[in-house]
Design a protein around this motif. Structure first.
Motif, PDB file in Angstrom:
ATOM      1  N   LEU A  51      38.461  26.241  45.726  1.00 35.83           N
ATOM      2  CA  LEU A  51      38.729  27.286  46.721  1.00 35.83           C
ATOM      3  C   LEU A  51      39.292  28.535  46.042  1.00 35.83           C
ATOM      4  CD1 LEU A  51      40.322  25.156  49.564  1.00 35.83           C
ATOM      5  CD2 LEU A  51      38.284  26.577  49.822  1.00 35.83           C
ATOM      6  N   VAL A  52      40.262  28.343  45.156  1.00 33.64           N
ATOM      7  CA  VAL A  52      40.850  29.482  44.438  1.00 33.64           C
ATOM      8  C   VAL A  52      39.773  30.192  43.626  1.00 33.64           C
ATOM      9  CG1 VAL A  52      42.498  30.188  42.647  1.00 33.64           C
ATOM     10  CG2 VAL A  52      43.167  28.486  44.373  1.00 33.64           C
ATOM     11  N   ASP A  53      38.949  29.430  42.939  1.00 31.21           N
ATOM     12  CA  ASP A  53      37.890  30.034  42.128  1.00 31.21           C
ATOM     13  C   ASP A  53      36.906  30.820  42.987  1.00 31.21           C
ATOM     14  OD1 ASP A  53      39.072  28.975  39.880  1.00 31.21           O
ATOM     15  OD2 ASP A  53      37.615  27.352  39.646  1.00 31.21           O
ATOM     16  N   ARG A  54      36.658  30.354  44.191  1.00 33.61           N
ATOM     17  CA  ARG A  54      35.758  31.080  45.098  1.00 33.61           C
ATOM     18  C   ARG A  54      36.365  32.414  45.511  1.00 33.61           C
ATOM     19  NH1 ARG A  54      32.525  33.650  46.531  1.00 33.61           N
ATOM     20  NH2 ARG A  54      31.068  33.438  48.244  1.00 33.61           N
ATOM     21  N   VAL A  55      37.678  32.423  45.782  1.00 38.50           N
ATOM     22  CA  VAL A  55      38.360  33.682  46.099  1.00 38.50           C
ATOM     23  C   VAL A  55      38.347  34.603  44.888  1.00 38.50           C
ATOM     24  CG1 VAL A  55      40.568  34.750  46.721  1.00 38.50           C
ATOM     25  CG2 VAL A  55      39.814  32.689  47.898  1.00 38.50           C
ATOM     26  N   VAL A  56      38.616  34.059  43.709  1.00 37.57           N
ATOM     27  CA  VAL A  56      38.593  34.864  42.486  1.00 37.57           C
ATOM     28  C   VAL A  56      37.233  35.520  42.314  1.00 37.57           C
ATOM     29  CG1 VAL A  56      38.624  34.729  39.955  1.00 37.57           C
ATOM     30  CG2 VAL A  56      40.424  33.622  41.284  1.00 37.57           C
ATOM     31  N   GLU A  57      36.182  34.755  42.484  1.00 35.82           N
ATOM     32  CA  GLU A  57      34.820  35.283  42.348  1.00 35.82           C
ATOM     33  C   GLU A  57      34.581  36.436  43.336  1.00 35.82           C
ATOM     34  OE1 GLU A  57      30.564  33.554  43.734  1.00 35.82           O
ATOM     35  OE2 GLU A  57      31.713  32.240  42.424  1.00 35.82           O
ATOM     36  N   GLU A  58      34.978  36.231  44.577  1.00 27.89           N
ATOM     37  CA  GLU A  58      34.757  37.247  45.601  1.00 27.89           C
ATOM     38  C   GLU A  58      35.588  38.501  45.343  1.00 27.89           C
ATOM     39  OE1 GLU A  58      32.595  38.662  48.723  1.00 27.89           O
ATOM     40  OE2 GLU A  58      32.340  36.752  47.700  1.00 27.89           O
ATOM     41  N   MET A  59      36.839  38.332  44.948  1.00 26.66           N
ATOM     42  CA  MET A  59      37.702  39.492  44.703  1.00 26.66           C
ATOM     43  C   MET A  59      37.250  40.263  43.464  1.00 26.66           C
ATOM     44  SD  MET A  59      39.491  39.604  47.331  1.00 26.66           S
ATOM     45  CE  MET A  59      38.448  38.572  48.354  1.00 26.66           C
ATOM     46  N   GLN A  60      36.674  39.587  42.486  1.00 23.10           N
ATOM     47  CA  GLN A  60      36.126  40.296  41.328  1.00 23.10           C
ATOM     48  C   GLN A  60      34.975  41.191  41.774  1.00 23.10           C
ATOM     49  OE1 GLN A  60      35.653  36.756  38.700  1.00 23.10           O
ATOM     50  NE2 GLN A  60      36.703  38.035  37.195  1.00 23.10           N
ATOM     51  N   LYS A  61      34.128  40.691  42.674  1.00 22.53           N
ATOM     52  CA  LYS A  61      33.032  41.507  43.201  1.00 22.53           C
ATOM     53  C   LYS A  61      33.570  42.732  43.933  1.00 22.53           C
ATOM     54  CE  LYS A  61      29.857  37.664  43.992  1.00 22.53           C
ATOM     55  NZ  LYS A  61      29.219  36.853  45.062  1.00 22.53           N
ATOM     56  N   GLU A  62      34.672  42.550  44.652  1.00 22.53           N
ATOM     57  CA  GLU A  62      35.268  43.636  45.432  1.00 22.53           C
ATOM     58  C   GLU A  62      36.243  44.477  44.596  1.00 22.53           C
ATOM     59  OE1 GLU A  62      36.870  42.223  49.154  1.00 22.53           O
ATOM     60  OE2 GLU A  62      35.133  40.927  49.497  1.00 22.53           O
ATOM     61  N   LYS A  80      47.288  27.804  34.283  1.00 21.47           N
ATOM     62  CA  LYS A  80      46.048  28.240  33.639  1.00 21.47           C
ATOM     63  C   LYS A  80      46.008  29.764  33.500  1.00 21.47           C
ATOM     64  CE  LYS A  80      43.469  24.224  35.128  1.00 21.47           C
ATOM     65  NZ  LYS A  80      42.186  23.721  35.624  1.00 21.47           N
ATOM     66  N   PRO A  81      46.966  30.323  32.768  1.00 24.20           N
ATOM     67  CA  PRO A  81      47.032  31.788  32.677  1.00 24.20           C
ATOM     68  C   PRO A  81      45.795  32.412  32.048  1.00 24.20           C
ATOM     69  CG  PRO A  81      48.474  30.785  31.050  1.00 24.20           C
ATOM     70  CD  PRO A  81      47.988  29.677  31.952  1.00 24.20           C
ATOM     71  N   ASP A  82      45.190  31.745  31.086  1.00 21.33           N
ATOM     72  CA  ASP A  82      44.001  32.316  30.442  1.00 21.33           C
ATOM     73  C   ASP A  82      42.837  32.446  31.422  1.00 21.33           C
ATOM     74  OD1 ASP A  82      45.406  32.444  28.079  1.00 21.33           O
ATOM     75  OD2 ASP A  82      44.533  30.613  27.252  1.00 21.33           O
ATOM     76  N   LYS A  83      42.775  31.546  32.360  1.00 22.37           N
ATOM     77  CA  LYS A  83      41.685  31.549  33.334  1.00 22.37           C
ATOM     78  C   LYS A  83      41.876  32.623  34.402  1.00 22.37           C
ATOM     79  CE  LYS A  83      39.213  28.473  36.495  1.00 22.37           C
ATOM     80  NZ  LYS A  83      39.089  27.111  37.022  1.00 22.37           N
ATOM     81  N   TYR A  84      43.147  32.905  34.758  1.00 22.41           N
ATOM     82  CA  TYR A  84      43.396  33.764  35.913  1.00 22.41           C
ATOM     83  C   TYR A  84      44.095  35.093  35.634  1.00 22.41           C
ATOM     84  CZ  TYR A  84      42.089  29.579  38.502  1.00 22.41           C
ATOM     85  OH  TYR A  84      41.407  28.502  38.981  1.00 22.41           O
ATOM     86  N   GLU A  85      44.579  35.327  34.426  1.00 21.30           N
ATOM     87  CA  GLU A  85      45.360  36.541  34.192  1.00 21.30           C
ATOM     88  C   GLU A  85      44.577  37.828  34.444  1.00 21.30           C
ATOM     89  OE1 GLU A  85      46.917  36.532  30.266  1.00 21.30           O
ATOM     90  OE2 GLU A  85      44.967  36.674  29.311  1.00 21.30           O
ATOM     91  N   HIS A  86      43.261  37.782  34.310  1.00 21.92           N
ATOM     92  CA  HIS A  86      42.451  38.983  34.517  1.00 21.92           C
ATOM     93  C   HIS A  86      42.359  39.381  35.989  1.00 21.92           C
ATOM     94  CE1 HIS A  86      39.612  35.752  35.315  1.00 21.92           C
ATOM     95  NE2 HIS A  86      38.817  36.634  35.905  1.00 21.92           N
ATOM     96  N   VAL A  87      42.715  38.500  36.896  1.00 22.62           N
ATOM     97  CA  VAL A  87      42.647  38.821  38.329  1.00 22.62           C
ATOM     98  C   VAL A  87      44.003  38.862  39.001  1.00 22.62           C
ATOM     99  CG1 VAL A  87      40.312  37.913  38.621  1.00 22.62           C
ATOM    100  CG2 VAL A  87      42.276  36.410  39.012  1.00 22.62           C
ATOM    101  N   GLN A  88      45.031  38.403  38.323  1.00 22.39           N
ATOM    102  CA  GLN A  88      46.353  38.320  38.951  1.00 22.39           C
ATOM    103  C   GLN A  88      47.026  39.682  39.028  1.00 22.39           C
ATOM    104  OE1 GLN A  88      49.023  35.419  37.290  1.00 22.39           O
ATOM    105  NE2 GLN A  88      50.582  35.826  38.792  1.00 22.39           N
ATOM    106  N   ALA A  89      47.538  39.995  40.214  1.00 19.85           N
ATOM    107  CA  ALA A  89      48.315  41.215  40.411  1.00 19.85           C
ATOM    108  C   ALA A  89      49.774  40.897  40.099  1.00 19.85           C
ATOM    109  CB  ALA A  89      48.196  41.704  41.858  1.00 19.85           C
ATOM    110  N   PHE A  90      50.339  41.613  39.155  1.00 17.56           N
ATOM    111  CA  PHE A  90      51.736  41.398  38.790  1.00 17.56           C
ATOM    112  C   PHE A  90      52.600  42.409  39.505  1.00 17.56           C
ATOM    113  CE2 PHE A  90      49.200  39.754  35.300  1.00 17.56           C
ATOM    114  CZ  PHE A  90      49.780  38.512  35.086  1.00 17.56           C
ATOM    115  N   ASP A  91      53.749  41.955  39.984  1.00 22.40           N
ATOM    116  CA  ASP A  91      54.686  42.871  40.676  1.00 22.40           C
ATOM    117  C   ASP A  91      55.371  43.787  39.708  1.00 22.40           C
ATOM    118  OD1 ASP A  91      55.542  40.284  43.007  1.00 22.40           O
ATOM    119  OD2 ASP A  91      54.097  41.898  43.219  1.00 22.40           O
TER     120      ASP A  91
END
Length: 91
Positions: A51-62, A80-91
């Motif tokens: 589910l998370v990966d599906r959201v990641v995929e969609e948000m990358q498109k957007e 899994k920071p290497d997998k998700y750091e490119h999409v994570q919004a940091f405060d």
């Protein structure tokens, strides 16, 4: 697993029963992923991460970043920071 998309969520239903769901709240150029649910019959099969990966995929498109709010997503991004750091919004 195939998930259906609705307004601000991906989900899986079978015979009218919700089996899996992830929801998010738009916040400008980011989305806050605030809820993940997996029915006990599907737990331990990697469905929540799918589910998370599906959201990641969609948000990358957007071209949007993801702010993890749901405790599961927060922990997954930490594990899994290497997998998700490119999409994570940091405060």
């Amino acid at each position: 697993m195939n998930f259906k998309r609705d307004v601000n969520r991906f989900y899986k239903e079978e015979d009218g029963k919700l089996l899996a769901e992830i929801t998010w709240v738009p916040q400008g150029d980011t989305v806050a992923v605030d809820h993940t649910f997996v029915d006990p019959s599907l737990r331990g099969q990697g469905v929540a991460e799918q589910l998370v990966d599906r959201v990641v995929e969609e948000m990358q498109k957007e071209q949007k970043k993801i702010k993890p709010v749901c405790p599961y997503v927060v922990e997954l991004f930490k594990r899994k920071p290497d997998k998700y750091e490119h999409v994570q919004a940091f405060d």
